[in-house]
Design an enzyme around this catalytic site. Structure first.
Site, mmCIF file in Angstrom:
data_model
loop_
_atom_site.group_PDB
_atom_site.id
_atom_site.type_symbol
_atom_site.label_atom_id
_atom_site.label_comp_id
_atom_site.label_asym_id
_atom_site.label_seq_id
_atom_site.Cartn_x
_atom_site.Cartn_y
_atom_site.Cartn_z
ATOM 1 N N CYS A 1 -5.180 1.668 13.368
ATOM 2 C CA CYS A 1 -6.271 2.599 14.089
ATOM 3 C C CYS A 1 -6.710 3.569 13.301
ATOM 4 O O CYS A 1 -6.189 3.861 11.989
ATOM 5 C CB CYS A 1 -5.520 3.324 15.117
ATOM 6 S SG CYS A 1 -3.999 4.176 14.539
ATOM 7 N N HIS B 1 0.740 -1.188 0.113
ATOM 8 C CA HIS B 1 -0.067 -0.047 -0.060
ATOM 9 C C HIS B 1 0.933 1.369 -0.047
ATOM 10 O O HIS B 1 2.067 1.174 0.313
ATOM 11 C CB HIS B 1 -0.921 0.003 1.241
ATOM 12 C CG HIS B 1 -1.931 -0.955 1.278
ATOM 13 N ND1 HIS B 1 -1.679 -2.434 1.713
ATOM 14 C CD2 HIS B 1 -3.210 -1.079 0.896
ATOM 15 C CE1 HIS B 1 -2.644 -2.807 1.694
ATOM 16 N NE2 HIS B 1 -3.737 -2.558 1.211
#
Length: 285
Positions: A276, A171
């Site tokens: 998160c 990514h």
């Protein structure tokens, strides 16, 4: 017009999801994952939550682990949040798409405006999206396609959105991140450096750059705490994980460095940005 980084607002909440036993069991391995030390992964995750709550002063919301979602803790892939808007993503892997349901509800309960990706041809992982405070860069990777990037642009119309080819099986956030309001940090690999050069060509805003020996060290989180007068933090991989990058990180003198570890969770593909979701403005109640 403001300066780069002004859109990286003060943080109020962080959202995480617990680590299920299935991440380390045969079920997780069946999803192509290596064997994990479950206790170590859960300790790392617990320390991360503690740092977000106690060190950074965020209100921490923790979704319970779901055994049917081995990669559920990687909830950073499930949403792109800016201001009071949350774009719920459409992960490339069909097996991961149910992960968005619990995240959607949590963000709705916080009062965010929810935008859905209704196009079945679109794929988007949240960790392919880098927000600098002034603009978005969306990595075109195995997990995110052009249509997914177009939906990011349609959702966040107040910001420029540019696409960056990702030439490695990673990514975008696994290669680069924000080390401060005006500083892009990137790994030293060819893929990371190509991404940074592409971003430099595409942007109209000047950013300083810092190269780190480890690509994984660039997967960090620049966070402004909600308390006035408190300097910003940089949540980053510590010396126990990535010792070769610690000296270079010390050059980021305008932030308070907060080291954490995710070496065990990394075996499941986790980086800090995937573990998160941080809300950069106080949601409506």
């Amino acid at each position: 017009m403001g300066t780069p980084g002004e859109g990286l607002g003060r943080c109020s909440h962080a959202l995480i999801r617990g680590v299920p036993e299935s991440l380390a069991s045969g079920e997780g391995a069946g999803a192509g994952l290596p064997a994990l030390d479950l206790a170590k992964a859960q300790r790392e995750h617990g320390v991360l939550g503690g740092k977000l709550r106690q060190r950074l002063g965020l209100q921490l919301l923790e979704l319970p682990p779901e055994e049917s979602l081995p990669l559920g803790p990687l909830l950073g892939d499930t949403a792109v949040i800016q201001g009071d808007t949350a774009l719920i993503t459409r992960p490339w892997s069909p097996a991961r798409r149910p992960e968005v349901d619990g995240v959607r509800k949590a963000l709705q309960d916080l009062g965010l405006r929810i935008v859905e990706m209704g196009d079945e041809n679109a794929t988007l992982d949240g960790t392919d999206v880098l927000f600098t405070g002034r603009e978005f860069f969306v990595g075109l990777s195995k997990w995110t396609n052009h249509r997914g990037a177009e939906i990011v642009a349609d959702t966040f119309r107040d910001f420029a959105v540019s696409t960056v080819p990702v030439s490695s099986p990673c990514h975008l956030r696994s290669l680069c991140g924000m080390g401060g309001p005006r500083t892009v940090v990137a790994g030293s690999s060819d893929a990371a450096q190509k991404a940074v050069r592409a971003m430099a060509v595409l942007t109209d805003h000047p950013y300083a750059s810092l190269t780190l020996p480890d690509d994984a060290a660039a997967d960090c989180l620049f966070l402004r705490p909600g308390l006035p007068g408190v300097p910003p933090f940089l949540l980053h991989r510590g010396g126990g994980d990535l010792p070769n990058s610690q000296e270079a990180l010390q050059k980021l003198s305008d932030v308070t460095l907060v080291p954490v570890s995710c070496s065990e969770l990394e075996k499941a593909g986790a980086g800090l940005s995937s573990l998160c979701l941080v809300l950069s403005t106080r949601p409506h109640s």
